[in-house]
Write a protein that holds these residues in place. Structure first.
Motif, PDB file in Angstrom:
ATOM      1  N   ASN A  17       0.949  -1.335   0.006  1.00 57.87           N
ATOM      2  CA  ASN A  17       0.059  -0.119  -0.054  1.00 57.87           C
ATOM      3  C   ASN A  17       0.854   1.267   0.110  1.00 57.87           C
ATOM      4  O   ASN A  17       1.880   1.394   0.410  1.00 57.87           O
ATOM      5  CB  ASN A  17      -0.918  -0.125   1.242  1.00 57.87           C
ATOM      6  N   GLY A  46     -12.151 -10.223   6.054  1.00 58.70           N
ATOM      7  CA  GLY A  46     -10.807  -9.662   5.751  1.00 58.70           C
ATOM      8  C   GLY A  46      -9.751 -10.779   6.021  1.00 58.70           C
ATOM      9  O   GLY A  46      -8.635 -10.180   6.192  1.00 58.70           O
ATOM     10  N   CYS A  47     -10.094 -12.122   6.028  1.00 59.70           N
ATOM     11  CA  CYS A  47      -9.149 -12.952   6.363  1.00 59.70           C
ATOM     12  C   CYS A  47      -8.384 -13.586   5.002  1.00 59.70           C
ATOM     13  O   CYS A  47      -7.397 -14.487   5.152  1.00 59.70           O
ATOM     14  CB  CYS A  47      -9.598 -14.210   7.314  1.00 59.70           C
ATOM     15  N   GLY A  48      -8.849 -12.999   3.840  1.00 58.71           N
ATOM     16  CA  GLY A  48      -8.102 -13.263   2.642  1.00 58.71           C
ATOM     17  C   GLY A  48      -8.852 -14.230   1.889  1.00 58.71           C
ATOM     18  O   GLY A  48      -8.116 -14.805   0.945  1.00 58.71           O
ATOM     19  N   LYS A  49      -9.994 -14.573   2.083  1.00 58.53           N
ATOM     20  CA  LYS A  49     -10.787 -15.401   1.293  1.00 58.53           C
ATOM     21  C   LYS A  49     -10.776 -14.911  -0.269  1.00 58.53           C
ATOM     22  O   LYS A  49     -10.568 -15.975  -1.038  1.00 58.53           O
ATOM     23  CB  LYS A  49     -12.225 -15.622   1.863  1.00 58.53           C
ATOM     24  N   SER A  50     -11.455 -13.863  -0.438  1.00 59.17           N
ATOM     25  CA  SER A  50     -11.376 -13.200  -1.885  1.00 59.17           C
ATOM     26  C   SER A  50     -10.095 -13.049  -2.464  1.00 59.17           C
ATOM     27  O   SER A  50      -9.879 -13.452  -3.772  1.00 59.17           O
ATOM     28  CB  SER A  50     -12.068 -12.061  -1.817  1.00 59.17           C
ATOM     29  N   THR A  51      -9.015 -12.922  -1.678  1.00 54.89           N
ATOM     30  CA  THR A  51      -7.523 -12.781  -2.241  1.00 54.89           C
ATOM     31  C   THR A  51      -7.223 -14.240  -2.825  1.00 54.89           C
ATOM     32  O   THR A  51      -6.729 -14.386  -3.741  1.00 54.89           O
ATOM     33  CB  THR A  51      -6.699 -12.228  -1.487  1.00 54.89           C
TER      34      THR A  51
HETATM   35  N1  LIG Z   1      -6.211  -4.533  -3.790  1.00 59.34           N
HETATM   36  C1  LIG Z   1      -5.939  -4.774  -2.173  1.00 59.34           C
HETATM   37  N2  LIG Z   1      -5.157  -3.622  -1.887  1.00 59.34           N
HETATM   38  C2  LIG Z   1      -4.627  -3.367  -0.674  1.00 59.34           C
HETATM   39  N3  LIG Z   1      -5.289  -4.585   0.272  1.00 59.34           N
HETATM   40  C3  LIG Z   1      -6.182  -5.170  -0.118  1.00 59.34           C
HETATM   41  C4  LIG Z   1      -6.305  -5.518  -1.421  1.00 59.34           C
HETATM   42  N4  LIG Z   1      -7.237  -6.234  -1.668  1.00 59.34           N
HETATM   43  C5  LIG Z   1      -7.454  -6.695  -0.311  1.00 59.34           C
HETATM   44  N5  LIG Z   1      -6.940  -6.254   0.553  1.00 59.34           N
HETATM   45  C6  LIG Z   1      -6.875  -6.442   2.071  1.00 59.34           C
HETATM   46  O1  LIG Z   1      -6.386  -7.725   2.203  1.00 59.34           O
HETATM   47  C7  LIG Z   1      -6.979  -8.467   3.387  1.00 59.34           C
HETATM   48  C8  LIG Z   1      -7.842  -9.383   2.903  1.00 59.34           C
HETATM   49  O2  LIG Z   1      -8.727  -9.036   2.095  1.00 59.34           O
HETATM   50  P1  LIG Z   1      -9.893  -9.909   1.414  1.00 59.34           P
HETATM   51  O3  LIG Z   1      -9.259 -11.214   0.636  1.00 59.34           O
HETATM   52  O4  LIG Z   1     -10.711  -9.270   0.557  1.00 59.34           O
HETATM   53  O5  LIG Z   1     -10.452 -10.788   2.642  1.00 59.34           O
HETATM   54  P2  LIG Z   1     -12.025 -11.450   2.799  1.00 59.34           P
HETATM   55  O6  LIG Z   1     -12.457 -11.857   1.377  1.00 59.34           O
HETATM   56  O7  LIG Z   1     -11.698 -12.634   3.630  1.00 59.34           O
HETATM   57  O8  LIG Z   1     -12.948 -10.513   3.488  1.00 59.34           O
HETATM   58  C9  LIG Z   1      -7.694  -7.324   4.039  1.00 59.34           C
HETATM   59  O9  LIG Z   1      -6.905  -6.417   4.963  1.00 59.34           O
HETATM   60  C10 LIG Z   1      -7.821  -6.213   2.849  1.00 59.34           C
HETATM   61  O10 LIG Z   1      -8.339  -4.973   3.330  1.00 59.34           O
END
Ligand SMILES: Nc1ncnc2c1ncn2[C@@H]1O[C@H](COP(=O)(O)OP(=O)(O)O)[C@@H](O)[C@H]1O
Ligand SMILES: [Mg+2]
Length: 248
Positions: A17, A46-51
């Motif tokens: 970031n 916020g645990c990284g599921k979507s990531t």
């Molecule tokens: N494109 C991005 N840039 C910076 N931080 C991100 C980005 N996408 C997600 N995050 C951060 O990574 C962490 C995991 O996010 P995410 O995978 O969306 O979690 P979940 O889907 O479990 O809610 C969070 O702290 C989120 O703020």
């Protein structure tokens, strides 16, 4: 890799970031997914599921580690997002067939398959309706049919029913399982609902809050096909209780 469909090893993901500290979104993720398996990824916001799902779908790069699909990483997949993201000016039929149009594969055979999917999803009578004329549950069914329309072997779903009421969600969960059993796809399904994960899955991957790690992998040994009787099964309640305990 035999019947292993997907293997990820030592995967880490760091978001850099500009104005604040880096975010470690995923830490040391190791996972094998079998061909045809229904896997859920369960964990708090916020645990990284979507990531993790985006990495699996090639929408996000991993920072370190490896990801290997049987047959190579350049393969077709369907992605269903939490928000149905339909084109508002296109009707149900046009939205559902959109990927086939883009891929120039809208032939008679695929049109027939699409018809069957719309039927299976209870949308046959709504083919000419616009998204704004549909309920949230129906819109989400359209996006599922769209993701299934080109018959990719892998379906990635990110909290697809998260915005729906509990009854609609239960109903769509059952429909999704029917489609899964008919089409023999591998499904990786993100949710923050314990009951949903138990109901659907062969295995539940429980993730811990930041940095996102796999806390435990739980086999859900409930008989299939699953339906209303599953929710009344006392083992269903036991799995939910167990998962709730892990998440804490
Ligand atoms: N494109 C991005 N840039 C910076 N931080 C991100 C980005 N996408 C997600 N995050 C951060 O990574 C962490 C995991 O996010 P995410 O995978 O969306 O979690 P979940 O889907 O479990 O809610 C969070 O702290 C989120 O703020
Ligand atoms: Mg998410």
């Amino acid at each position: 890799m035999e019947d292993i469909y997907l293997k990820i090893q030592d995967v880490n993901k760091i978001y850099h970031n500009l104005l604040k500290e880096d975010t470690i979104a995923l830490k040391d993720i190791n996972l094998d997914v079998k061909q045809g398996e229904f896997i859920s990824i369960l964990g708090p916001s916020g645990c990284g599921k979507s990531t993790l799902l985006k990495i699996l779908g090639g929408l996000e790069k991993l920072s370190s580690g490896t990801m290997e699909y049987k047959g190579g990483n350049d393969h077709e997949l369907g992605f269903v997002f939490q928000d149905s993201v339909l084109l508002p000016w296109k009707n149900v039929q046009e939205n559902a067939e959109f990927p086939l149009v883009i891929k120039k594969k809208l032939n008679d055979e695929n049109k027939k398959k699409l018809d069957e999917l719309l039927e299976l999803a209870g949308l046959s009578e709504f083919k000419t309706a616009l998204p704004r004329e549909l309920s949230g549950g129906m819109r989400q069914r359209v996006s599922i049919v769209r993701a299934l329309s080109y018959d990719a072997p892998l379906l990635l779903m990110d909290e697809p029913f998260g915005a729906l009421d509990a009854m609609t969600r239960d109903h769509l969960n059952e429909e999704l399982l029917k489609i899964w059993q008919r089409t023999n796809k591998t499904i990786i399904f993100v949710t923050h609902s314990i009951e949903e994960a138990t109901f659907l899955s062969d295995r539940v991957i429980v993730m811990s809050p930041r940095p996102g790690r796999i806390k435990e992998i739980v086999n859900i040994d409930l008989p299939r096909p699953r339906g209303e009787q599953t929710r009344n099964d006392e083992r269903f309640a036991e799995y939910n209780k167990y998962l709730r305990g892990i998440i804490g």
